[in-house]
Design a protein around this motif. Sequence first.
Motif, PDB file in Angstrom:
ATOM      1  N   ASN A 140       3.000  25.392   7.394  1.00 28.12           N
ATOM      2  CA  ASN A 140       1.924  25.222   8.475  1.00 28.12           C
ATOM      3  C   ASN A 140       0.555  25.097   7.687  1.00 28.12           C
ATOM      4  O   ASN A 140      -0.102  24.383   8.097  1.00 28.12           O
ATOM      5  N   LEU A 141       0.372  25.957   6.644  1.00 24.99           N
ATOM      6  CA  LEU A 141      -0.836  25.866   5.989  1.00 24.99           C
ATOM      7  C   LEU A 141      -0.890  24.452   5.206  1.00 24.99           C
ATOM      8  O   LEU A 141      -1.993  23.796   5.172  1.00 24.99           O
ATOM      9  N   ASN A 142       0.188  23.949   4.974  1.00 26.94           N
ATOM     10  CA  ASN A 142       0.314  22.825   4.184  1.00 26.94           C
ATOM     11  C   ASN A 142      -0.142  21.565   5.011  1.00 26.94           C
ATOM     12  O   ASN A 142      -0.911  20.612   4.623  1.00 26.94           O
ATOM     13  N   ILE A 143       0.213  21.728   6.207  1.00 32.48           N
ATOM     14  CA  ILE A 143       0.134  20.763   7.278  1.00 32.48           C
ATOM     15  C   ILE A 143      -1.321  20.478   7.383  1.00 32.48           C
ATOM     16  O   ILE A 143      -2.296  19.642   7.633  1.00 32.48           O
ATOM     17  N   ILE A 144      -2.035  21.955   7.716  1.00 39.81           N
ATOM     18  CA  ILE A 144      -3.747  22.000   7.974  1.00 39.81           C
ATOM     19  C   ILE A 144      -4.354  21.249   6.705  1.00 39.81           C
ATOM     20  O   ILE A 144      -5.292  20.776   7.083  1.00 39.81           O
ATOM     21  N   ARG A 145      -4.107  21.766   5.562  1.00 40.00           N
ATOM     22  CA  ARG A 145      -4.612  21.084   4.188  1.00 40.00           C
ATOM     23  C   ARG A 145      -4.658  19.941   4.067  1.00 40.00           C
ATOM     24  O   ARG A 145      -5.518  19.130   3.870  1.00 40.00           O
ATOM     25  N   TRP A 146      -3.343  19.267   4.592  1.00 37.04           N
ATOM     26  CA  TRP A 146      -3.272  17.682   4.631  1.00 37.04           C
ATOM     27  C   TRP A 146      -4.354  16.988   5.720  1.00 37.04           C
ATOM     28  O   TRP A 146      -4.859  15.769   5.367  1.00 37.04           O
ATOM     29  N   ILE A 167      -7.141  18.497   6.901  1.00 35.42           N
ATOM     30  CA  ILE A 167      -8.515  18.863   6.553  1.00 35.42           C
ATOM     31  C   ILE A 167      -8.722  19.023   4.929  1.00 35.42           C
ATOM     32  O   ILE A 167      -8.353  19.889   4.390  1.00 35.42           O
ATOM     33  N   LYS A 168      -8.826  17.865   4.437  1.00 35.80           N
ATOM     34  CA  LYS A 168      -9.243  17.871   2.962  1.00 35.80           C
ATOM     35  C   LYS A 168     -10.241  18.306   2.786  1.00 35.80           C
ATOM     36  O   LYS A 168     -11.047  17.291   2.269  1.00 35.80           O
ATOM     37  N   TYR A 197     -10.733  28.968   8.999  1.00 31.32           N
ATOM     38  CA  TYR A 197     -11.874  28.613   9.695  1.00 31.32           C
ATOM     39  C   TYR A 197     -12.767  27.592   8.820  1.00 31.32           C
ATOM     40  O   TYR A 197     -12.410  27.466   7.280  1.00 31.32           O
ATOM     41  N   MET A 198     -13.816  26.992   9.158  1.00 33.24           N
ATOM     42  CA  MET A 198     -14.683  26.094   8.442  1.00 33.24           C
ATOM     43  C   MET A 198     -16.084  26.769   7.870  1.00 33.24           C
ATOM     44  O   MET A 198     -16.673  27.230   8.856  1.00 33.24           O
ATOM     45  N   ARG A 243      -4.205  19.701  17.407  1.00 36.44           N
ATOM     46  CA  ARG A 243      -5.069  20.697  18.392  1.00 36.44           C
ATOM     47  C   ARG A 243      -5.865  21.930  17.634  1.00 36.44           C
ATOM     48  O   ARG A 243      -6.981  22.341  17.867  1.00 36.44           O
ATOM     49  N   PHE A 244      -5.079  22.464  16.868  1.00 39.09           N
ATOM     50  CA  PHE A 244      -5.636  23.499  15.971  1.00 39.09           C
ATOM     51  C   PHE A 244      -6.555  23.136  15.162  1.00 39.09           C
ATOM     52  O   PHE A 244      -7.759  23.861  15.030  1.00 39.09           O
ATOM     53  N   THR A 245      -6.339  21.981  14.410  1.00 45.07           N
ATOM     54  CA  THR A 245      -7.469  21.562  13.482  1.00 45.07           C
ATOM     55  C   THR A 245      -8.666  21.144  14.269  1.00 45.07           C
ATOM     56  O   THR A 245      -9.976  21.291  13.788  1.00 45.07           O
ATOM     57  N   TYR A 246      -8.399  20.443  15.512  1.00 47.15           N
ATOM     58  CA  TYR A 246      -9.522  19.935  16.512  1.00 47.15           C
ATOM     59  C   TYR A 246     -10.470  21.151  16.746  1.00 47.15           C
ATOM     60  O   TYR A 246     -11.558  21.001  16.742  1.00 47.15           O
ATOM     61  N   GLY A 247      -9.936  22.533  17.167  1.00 42.28           N
ATOM     62  CA  GLY A 247     -10.783  23.536  17.311  1.00 42.28           C
ATOM     63  C   GLY A 247     -11.444  23.953  16.107  1.00 42.28           C
ATOM     64  O   GLY A 247     -12.520  24.343  16.062  1.00 42.28           O
TER      65      GLY A 247
END
Length: 500
Positions: free
Chosen positions: A153-159, A161-162, A185-186, A239-243
């Motif tokens: 899951n973290l790998n997907i998010i990192r891909w 949001i680079k 978070y950002m 949807r997760f990264t959009y938030g």
Amino acid sequence: MRKKQKRSKNSIFPLPIDQLLETIQSKFEGNDDLKISKHEHNGKKLVLFYIEYQADSDMLQNYLLRPILHIKKDWTNDELINHIPLTSPNKETELEKILEGLIVGHVFIYVEGESEAVSYSIVKKETRSLEKAETESLVLGPKISFTESLKTNLNIIRWRIKSTDLVVEELKVGKTVPAGVRLVYMKSIANEVDVNTMRQRIEDLDIDEVEDSIVLKQYLEDSQNNLFPQFDSTELPDRFTYGLTKGKIGVLMENSPTGIVAPATLFSYLESTEDLYMRWQAGSFLRILRFMSMFFSVLVTPAYVAVVTYQYGIIPTQLLISLGQSRAAVPFPPLIEALILEFLIELLREAGARLPTKVGQTMGIVGGIVIGQAAVEAGLTSNILIIVIAMSALASFTTPSYLLGTTIRLIRFPMIVLAGIFGLYGIIFGICFLIIHLLNLKSLGRPYLVPLYPLQLKDFNKVFFRTPFNHLNKRARSYRPKDLIRFSKQEAEKRKDIDE
């Protein structure tokens, strides 16, 4: 001159191997999956111990045991580390740390007489491959969903949001059965107060175990006695990264295929990332349709009960005649009639969800038609109410969030009862009660009805409808992000054609 590192007060080494094994076995008494492998070379004794099924057996044989047995010099921790072709060895001296490492799949090596035990993480994890989302289906956009593997899951998010701006903090919940949690978070966008609040709630959670992120969400919410969900949950990475890019805080948990996003508002549950993947006119239409469907689903059946029971004078004459004819053979008052049909719909819905996919779909369609037709012919209900209930059920399915959809279904029952007892006055009372309740509700300390209350007119184009992307140069003020500006509007409106 570099100072020598002080030995821990809780260190159990150096220790004879037999005594070490006796101590560890006493902690794992009754467990047959604790495996021990003793070896001796040049008078030096060495032992490997690990939990079977947790460690990868191939790596254990090829990258640990075989290199160790090929060492010709005397066994020492330094020699082991130099010859074992694995990275990131850990050195442990405390019994508690060793026990924690064993549970999560570490293999420990102890050379008798040494002051530390060396461990390697060669965990064998069974994970499913990336699949299409089941509960949040999309026509447009990415289809993959989160899995039970936190690393995946973290790998997907990192891909997705680079950026070095993405922060992933490691936390733990559960005393008896600890589980890894990640706060995501950002750092240049997320509000620091929200980040600190979420971190504190997770760290202050004093509980034996947390089964899933959906359960964790309920512990972290502002009010556990509330029917409305206060944190958004999603199985869609987009949807997760959009938030996250809007300034929200994300939470992922080990062994859970669902991510948590906060703060949330009532209106954020009616948003879908699919709105971004189509023209803004179509996206706005669908979003407005969902808002109307939510109110329609809650009010249409109670309105039928109230009007038929008390305020039938507002029904047009021709419709009133048709309604009277359809209800002539029905022995129940409208309140009981509506409750029976709503209960049957919920039974069909729950049965369809629990049965295998193909069987569930067939049962839902056939069951609805057969039971509805049989109920009308038996005189248990009117055909007009069948239509009303079906429209109400269809409207509830338009909600992208399953949690909010369930809430709407539950609210409908007390609204029907109020309508059956007090008529339209009961519906008005129920609506007022809901509004007052929602006005007092918070999500991570933020108002639940923002941007409607407190009023933020500039956020309406990000919540209730969509505008073209070149007008979305600012983030929603509702979530109070650090950086409000997304891009320069003047630069975005410039034409970039080569021939100009």
